[in-house]
Design an enzyme around this catalytic site. Structure first.
Site, mmCIF file in Angstrom:
data_model
loop_
_atom_site.group_PDB
_atom_site.id
_atom_site.type_symbol
_atom_site.label_atom_id
_atom_site.label_comp_id
_atom_site.label_asym_id
_atom_site.label_seq_id
_atom_site.Cartn_x
_atom_site.Cartn_y
_atom_site.Cartn_z
ATOM 1 N N LYS A 9 -14.527 -47.043 30.636
ATOM 2 C CA LYS A 9 -14.608 -48.284 29.704
ATOM 3 C C LYS A 9 -14.729 -48.177 28.498
ATOM 4 O O LYS A 9 -15.287 -47.266 27.921
ATOM 5 C CB LYS A 9 -15.452 -49.078 30.574
ATOM 6 C CG LYS A 9 -15.255 -49.206 32.228
ATOM 7 C CD LYS A 9 -16.385 -49.987 32.706
ATOM 8 C CE LYS A 9 -16.395 -50.048 34.290
ATOM 9 N NZ LYS A 9 -16.726 -48.756 35.028
ATOM 10 N N TYR A 66 -23.251 -46.230 31.414
ATOM 11 C CA TYR A 66 -24.059 -45.776 32.453
ATOM 12 C C TYR A 66 -24.894 -44.452 32.103
ATOM 13 O O TYR A 66 -24.365 -43.492 32.149
ATOM 14 C CB TYR A 66 -23.240 -45.345 33.837
ATOM 15 C CG TYR A 66 -22.238 -46.593 34.270
ATOM 16 C CD1 TYR A 66 -22.769 -47.990 33.987
ATOM 17 C CD2 TYR A 66 -21.243 -46.206 34.890
ATOM 18 C CE1 TYR A 66 -21.817 -48.856 34.522
ATOM 19 C CE2 TYR A 66 -20.280 -47.138 35.300
ATOM 20 C CZ TYR A 66 -20.730 -48.408 35.068
ATOM 21 O OH TYR A 66 -19.765 -49.621 35.629
ATOM 22 N N ASP A 83 -14.938 -43.631 38.921
ATOM 23 C CA ASP A 83 -15.241 -44.720 37.947
ATOM 24 C C ASP A 83 -16.548 -44.610 37.346
ATOM 25 O O ASP A 83 -17.491 -44.312 37.934
ATOM 26 C CB ASP A 83 -15.029 -46.208 38.515
ATOM 27 C CG ASP A 83 -15.226 -47.087 37.345
ATOM 28 O OD1 ASP A 83 -14.647 -47.410 36.340
ATOM 29 O OD2 ASP A 83 -16.481 -47.745 37.308
#
Length: 344
Positions: A86, A60, A55
């Protein structure tokens, strides 16, 4: 239970997940710079250990985590991999003084623009595919429509409304219905917004970070039972509450991405004492506890090196005494209704 054991995300969306996955936030240089060698070493160690669920997110490291994943994926069998990322943050080129790194360091020259509209979802998804170097991801998650991330309950509610009123949810459904992605959900730091989303749409899963742990079990009140009832899979992030359940109550211990407050430090000390009485390390109890709940399909601890991955894998499968859980409950340090691993 082994890290490489496989379970379906849910019966109606049998996306395979290994019982331990790999959480990609640390590889975005969370709090400190991680070398490329260490990042790739961690990813390759996870693959070698049989971990097949990974994931990440645009947030990030402002794309750095996705890019590092992409470099590793090129050496793997994509068909054996389950990958999630995401939507919600677009990364836009900017001037040096406009960069928005949040908690990440040594990031590309980008700024974050929140966008949960139809166009925002589609643009974010396409940009992630390019950074990852893949044709598709398996699970697409709505990122951070919660009070913790948005700063207030009103701001979080506005993001949820944006998702549904401006077409973001419609975009997710279109991508799933077309088979472009296999499942949709949300990745957040609060269970309450997950419950809210379940009342508004058809979601397959939730990546819940830090809100069902050895320290916190309020999600047992209503949300986790609802997930069991509806066969909604939980991807458990933040099993160490962003640090303190791994390090223990040491100076500088982090809880919820900030220095741990005194009351949390004291509770952790008490949990540690019970663990020590059974010859169990706190980190072992923290990682294994979450897998006792039937809604939890996988846990995704972060790692920044091959050694950390290997340690997590070993900790995950080490047998723990059943009396540990009963003693924690007797001491009032674990809810009496919390399922524990031996019960499942």
């Amino acid at each position: 239970m082994k890290a490489s054991d496989t379970v379906a995300l849910r019966a109606t969306r049998p996306v395979p997940l290994t019982r331990m996955g790999f959480g990609g936030a640390p590889l975005g240089n969370l709090y400190r710079r991680i070398s490329e060698d260490d990042a790739q070493g961690a990813l390759q160690a996870a693959w070698a250990a049989g971990i097949r669920y990974f994931d990440t997110a645009p947030q990030y490291g402002l794309g750095r985590s996705e890019q590092r994943f992409g470099a590793a994926i090129r050496s793997w069998d994509r068909r054996a991999l389950t990958l999630s990322t995401k939507i919600g943050r677009l990364l836009v080129d900017c001037a040096p003084d406009e960069v928005t790194p949040e908690a990440f360091v040594d990031v590309p020259q980008k700024r974050i623009v929140f966008d949960y509209s139809y166009d925002g979802v589609m643009r974010s998804h396409e940009a992630s595919l390019q950074r990852l170097g893949v044709n598709a991801v398996d699970i697409l998650l709505v990122h951070d429509v919660d009070t913790f991330s948005q700063g207030s309950a009103d701001a979080a509610d506005a993001r949820v409304r944006e998702l549904f009123d401006r077409g973001g949810y419609r975009a997710l459904i279109e991508l799933r219905d077309a088979g472009v992605v296999k499942a949709i959900g949300a990745g957040v730091n609060e269970w309450q917004v997950c419950e809210q989303l379940l009342g508004l749409g058809d979601f397959d899963c939730f990546l819940l970070a830090g809100r069902y742990t050895l320290l916190e079990q309020e999600a047992l009140e209503s949300f986790l039972p609802l997930c069991v009832q509806r066969d909604v899979g939980i991807i458990l992030g933040g099993p160490y509450n962003s640090g303190i359940l791994a390090t223990g109550a040491v100076d500088g211990a982090r809880y919820n991405y900030a220095p741990a407050p005194p009351e949390v430090m004291e509770r952790v000390r008490r949990i540690e004492a019970v663990c020590a009485a059974h010859g169990v390390r706190l980190i072992e109890a923290a990682l294994q506890f979450v897998m006792g709940h039937p809604a939890v399909r996988t846990v995704i601890p972060g790692a920044v090196s091959a050694a950390e991955v290997e340690a997590n894998v070993e900790i995950f499968s080490r047998p723990l005494p059943a009396a540990l859980w009963s003693d924690l409950k007797s001491a009032g340090l674990l809810r009496s209704d919390a399922p524990v691993p031996e019960e499942h």
